[in-house]
Write a protein that holds these residues in place. Structure first.
Motif, PDB file in Angstrom:
ATOM      1  N   TRP A  98      12.255  19.428  -1.181  1.00 26.39           N
ATOM      2  CA  TRP A  98      10.953  19.187  -0.554  1.00 26.39           C
ATOM      3  C   TRP A  98       9.849  19.111  -1.617  1.00 26.39           C
ATOM      4  N   GLN A  99       9.863  20.062  -2.526  1.00 32.62           N
ATOM      5  CA  GLN A  99       8.838  20.081  -3.584  1.00 32.62           C
ATOM      6  C   GLN A  99       8.912  18.814  -4.434  1.00 32.62           C
ATOM      7  N   ALA A 100      10.123  18.376  -4.721  1.00 31.52           N
ATOM      8  CA  ALA A 100      10.281  17.180  -5.550  1.00 31.52           C
ATOM      9  C   ALA A 100       9.735  15.949  -4.830  1.00 31.52           C
ATOM     10  N   THR A 101       9.979  15.867  -3.521  1.00 29.79           N
ATOM     11  CA  THR A 101       9.467  14.708  -2.777  1.00 29.79           C
ATOM     12  C   THR A 101       7.940  14.723  -2.756  1.00 29.79           C
ATOM     13  N   GLU A 102       7.379  15.919  -2.753  1.00 33.01           N
ATOM     14  CA  GLU A 102       5.924  16.009  -2.787  1.00 33.01           C
ATOM     15  C   GLU A 102       5.379  15.497  -4.138  1.00 33.01           C
ATOM     16  N   SER A 103       6.099  15.811  -5.213  1.00 36.38           N
ATOM     17  CA  SER A 103       5.714  15.272  -6.526  1.00 36.38           C
ATOM     18  C   SER A 103       5.822  13.755  -6.533  1.00 36.38           C
ATOM     19  N   LEU A 104       6.834  13.254  -5.857  1.00 34.37           N
ATOM     20  CA  LEU A 104       7.017  11.806  -5.793  1.00 34.37           C
ATOM     21  C   LEU A 104       5.864  11.163  -5.019  1.00 34.37           C
ATOM     22  N   ARG A 105       5.430  11.835  -3.978  1.00 36.78           N
ATOM     23  CA  ARG A 105       4.286  11.337  -3.212  1.00 36.78           C
ATOM     24  C   ARG A 105       3.043  11.252  -4.113  1.00 36.78           C
ATOM     25  N   GLU A 106       2.840  12.300  -4.896  1.00 35.41           N
ATOM     26  CA  GLU A 106       1.676  12.301  -5.794  1.00 35.41           C
ATOM     27  C   GLU A 106       1.770  11.201  -6.853  1.00 35.41           C
ATOM     28  N   ALA A 107       2.958  11.043  -7.409  1.00 34.11           N
ATOM     29  CA  ALA A 107       3.131  10.001  -8.430  1.00 34.11           C
ATOM     30  C   ALA A 107       2.930   8.616  -7.804  1.00 34.11           C
ATOM     31  N   THR A 108       3.363   8.464  -6.562  1.00 34.48           N
ATOM     32  CA  THR A 108       3.193   7.184  -5.873  1.00 34.48           C
ATOM     33  C   THR A 108       1.712   6.931  -5.598  1.00 34.48           C
TER      34      THR A 108
ATOM     35  N   GLY B  17       0.814  -1.212   0.000  1.00 43.12           N
ATOM     36  CA  GLY B  17       0.000   0.000   0.000  1.00 43.12           C
ATOM     37  C   GLY B  17       0.847   1.261   0.000  1.00 43.12           C
ATOM     38  N   GLY B  18       2.110   1.101  -0.301  1.00 40.66           N
ATOM     39  CA  GLY B  18       2.996   2.261  -0.357  1.00 40.66           C
ATOM     40  C   GLY B  18       3.649   2.598   0.973  1.00 40.66           C
TER      41      GLY B  18
END
Lengths: 572, 572
Positions: free
Chosen positions: A478-488, A448-449
């Protein structure tokens, strides 16, 4: 231009980025003191510089060959292998009960990488043995362990892994090699295996093959596969190499690179073997071996990248051409902006890939030492990223190395091209990079991630902590990790795996870029936001991290447009 | 799996994307009727499929070699060359006054590309001759033209270009080869030249070298360089090959690929040569030749990409492995999402690079036909983009081709690896890709960005026109062109060229991605927004175009961070 082992780089990563102290604080790895670690890196590094590196070109010029059924290795390889074995470098992480040193996988990863920089084709031999040792440690009977492990750990005997058959590559379950019970505790193995790295050699007393085969009652597919240990020479009652087994090297492949390493077609004609683990549970045992090997292959990519980088750097500091704006280097090409950009790209990509691989190794160590599930999940998550990230870094950096040399890069005598030809296979073997990426978005998100989000949380916490000293870099990460969260999140929302697979490779590439940026930020933090590591982090975060957006857009595009394209659309 | 010439693809690009009718509407190219164009493509394509393609592997297996000072070419190359020469394919764009067909460069670009797909190492021979023909047409005396051009155009004689010396690579001005006036209209040339492609052969009557050298009164640097025509055999009074000139092939290089093409070290010992153009104006003449050759080398990259793509596609349609979600291809790997993604990436990148190269060729034709400055500026702007875009596409696509083959990709017999080894040099020769990118952000923006902005305006107008039928794709392309405008503004604001050079390569890559998306959008428009080309355009614009943002961020990062990194920061 000799290779120089980057000992202080590992030391810095251990101490300030991945936090090796967590590992050495455990009882299991208490012996890996800072003194011990330093001694291992220094000794192994010296062996790589002095013994292995001189063999690199020889292995390319004098490929391993088959003479009347016997494999002949390149000149000097036997002596090189002996230096590896006598130094104890075949497997420093093997368990102590059978002669191993029981040191952390983190340290093994560094040692393996140095050997890869120095001579990839020879390094592949002990890497295969390491995987076999680990598979036997986890799955073999006590009898098999007692007989084989000490000789594998010492390097007297070598190990290989035999999975692939002509019709069974990525789809291992399609294999046809069969095993029949001899009724005496042994089995008769019959079939052909291809792409067997170091399928034979002329410098170890024995070669032990781990072979996947199907028992008569094995169901079709992966669930009917068993694992067997099949030695070239069958040990006698004293454990010494005895009768020749019914197996042969049929031919060696003519490859793009890695010429020093014999890649064999193996024929088994009722060869005698012993079951490792339970019947029909061969894939489980093989995965133990392969997970280790996948991290190891990622390390090969990083090792070659380091070698190619040092080679290119030396050239850039030596080659005079044109006038540069750099007062300190007015004539040499390192003063040109485009050359400096290439070098900074190489160096910063190596740092990122290396930190990822070491973080993966550390998670394996913490899993070993504590048995904690969250460490196991972290290791599992990072393994495909370490494999793909390391091997793509190897290819990219070696490719840039060729480019940096100009015309000289295309001439074989220069050595730059060999790095590229050698490292190219690492994106293919031990599970192609495509298979790795599918593993990441499929199996590794089956929790489930949880593991992915735990890592993203950790990266965000680190970015928050860095805001004080390095506000702009911290914000970018930080912004990039947030994008990664969204992609995940997007990946997890796809129940149809095909939707995920359509973006698997770009998702992994984006993940690797962001994770690399995170480790760069930690390195910059560790030196107080001022110094060489901060300058390199700034380069990576400003110039390479932005690539993550393109990767993640690609990752989340879904599969519909791919399947809308028909094969006839592709025709000329 | 044979090569199939993509004739209908060129035809589509001519008719619907680049608008070849503009060219054929001019008096100069009135003869290039649709029938003529179709016949040329079909005939040249057939020769490539039937005669040249079978030589590709032979050239790799049997490298050109030097025997007692004589170059021996691979088996079949002599016959292959004769097919090229007798077909008239050495130079279909040569001017009619000396035996040429005077056809558009656009058509030459397509023919060159097909020959590159079929056998890159042999194709390089006529490509060198083409460059020489153009240099002589523009700069040689009438006497030299009359003597040499008919024999070069017919392919009886071959041409080479001699720029590089060991100490003078990218910095041509550092050359030391000298020329002395013999007092009889000829000059004595003395010096050593390296990396001379097709420096000699065993299938043409004569080999004519264009050699850069310095006259005694030539100033240091590029402004003191003159260009000389130096034939291997000095023509007698009837124009037939006569006395042996004082020049020799000293050695051939051992290269990563392109083994069929002899890359020579040439020694000139007072060799007799004739001045081409004015004394000390050699660089101007050489640039005529090099601009042609740069576009030609870009076409080489695209040609290899096409060959590698067809090779990979055939494998993907044949190789059975695992079960796929594609009902029409349940067993073959083309049904897997990741394989389909790779194929779509290859195909769409080839389309983009090919459209850019053909647009560049068309601008050259319009310049030739009309003399209009804006066409000259367009051609000059597109040349480095066509060179870098084409060659990077060649490398990327060939690299993906290797990957798609899995383990087979690393085995030389498969042929996938040869494409990658062969094409690798194209990013290096005819001015490294780094030099090309510096040319783009430097010289090609010296017009204040006029040519670049004209192209951006054109792309934006096309995107506006596409909004009706393809609103989402049009919007993506429009936004991207706006980013390119901003990045171009940033470049123009930098008076210090070092600032521009620090981002030259990523700027060029971003430019190429956006231009490629523009051409994809035009193709989709041309088929009414529904069909195979629209599906491919959607793939490219959705998945690959977003990479432009990362490139342009990198492009505009400036030079300060690069020079903050000192050489000691790079040390291990």
């Amino acid at each position: 231009m000799p290779y120089r082992a980057p000992v202080s780089e590992y030391q810095f990563l251990f101490d300030h980025v991945i936090g090796l102290h967590q590992v050495t604080a455990t009882e299991r790895f208490a012996e890996a003191t800072p003194d011990m670690t330093a001694a291992i890196l220094t000794e192994a590094g010296r062996m790589c510089e002095e013994v292995l590196y001189p063999l690199q070109r020889a292995g390319d010029l004098h490929p391993a060959r088959l003479e009347n059924g016997v494999v002949r290795t390149p000149p000097g390889f036997a002596e090189g292998y002996r230096a590896i074995a006598t130094g104890g470098w075949v497997s420093i992480s093997a368990q102590p009960d059978h002669g191993g040193m029981g040191l952390p996988m983190t340290l093994t990863t560094a040692v393996n990488e140095m050997m890869s920089s120095a001579c990839l084709s020879l390094q592949l031999a002990p890497l295969m043995t390491q995987g076999q040792i680990e598979a036997l440690e986890h799955h073999a009977s006590d009898e098999l362990k007692a007989l084989y492990l000490p000789r594998l750990v010492s390097g007297e005997w070598a190990g290989t892994m035999n999975l692939t058959e002509p019709q069974a590559g990525s789809d291992v379950g399609a294999l046809r090699t069969r095993a029949e019970d001899n009724g005496d505790g042994s089995y008769a193995i019959t079939g052909q295996k291809i792409y067997i790295s170091w399928g034979d050699n002329d410098f170890t007393e024995n070669v032990c093959h781990l072979v996947l085969a199907r028992l008569p009652d094995g169901v079709p597919g992966t669930k009917g596969i068993s694992l067997f240990l099949v030695p070239k020479l069958i040990p006698d009652e004293n454990g010494n190499p005895g009768a020749r087994n019914s197996l042969n090297v049929v031919s060696l492949e003519h490859k793009m690179g890695l010429h020093g390493s014999p890649t064999a077609v193996m024929q088994y004609d009722g060869a005698t073997g012993w079951l490792v683990g339970e019947a029909h549970q061969g894939m489980r045992a093989m995965f133990t071996m392969m997970n280790n090997a996948r991290l190891g292959v990622g390390g090969q990519g990083i090792g070659v990248a380091e070698g190619a980088f040092q080679h290119a750097l030396a050239y850039a500091q030596d080659r005079k051409q044109g006038h540069t704006p750099d007062k300190d280097n007015p004539d040499t090409i390192i003063g040109h902006a485009n050359v400096r950009r290439m070098l900074a790209g190489m160096k910063s990509e190596i740092f990122a890939a290396r930190a990822i691989a070491l973080a993966c190794a550390q998670a394996i160590d913490m899993e070993t030492a504590t048995g904690a599930k969250h460490w196991a999940a972290r290791a599992a998550l990072l393994t495909p990223i370490a494999k793909v990230g390391g091997t793509e870094t190897g290819i990219n950096v070696a490719n840039t190395g060729v480019q940096l040399h100009g015309g000289m890069g295309y001439i074989e005598e220069t050595g730059a091209a060999q790095y590229l030809r050698d490292v190219r296979v690492t994106a293919i073997y031990e599970g192609t990079n495509g298979i790795q990426a599918m593993d990441l978005v499929g199996r590794k998100l089956m929790d489930g991630g949880e593991a992915a989000f735990a890592l993203i949380d950790e990266m965000q916490a680190a970015a928050e902590a860095a805001r004080g000293g390095l506000p702009d870099l911290a914000e970018s990460v930080w912004q990039a990790t947030e994008s990664l969260r969204e992609a995940t999140d997007w990946m997890l929302a796809q129940d149809d795996m095909t939707q995920r697979f359509a973006g698997a490779i770009p998702y992994l590439r984006g993940f690797a870029r962001i994770l690399g940026a995170h480790f760069h930020l930690m390195a910059a933090q560790a030196e107080g936001g001022d110094g060489a590591r901060t300058r390199l982090a700034r380069f990576f975060i400003t110039r390479l991290l932005p690539e993550h957006a393109g990767h993640l857009a690609h990752a989340t595009a879904g599969a519909a447009d791919l399947y809308a394209l028909t094969p006839s659309d592709f025709a000329a």
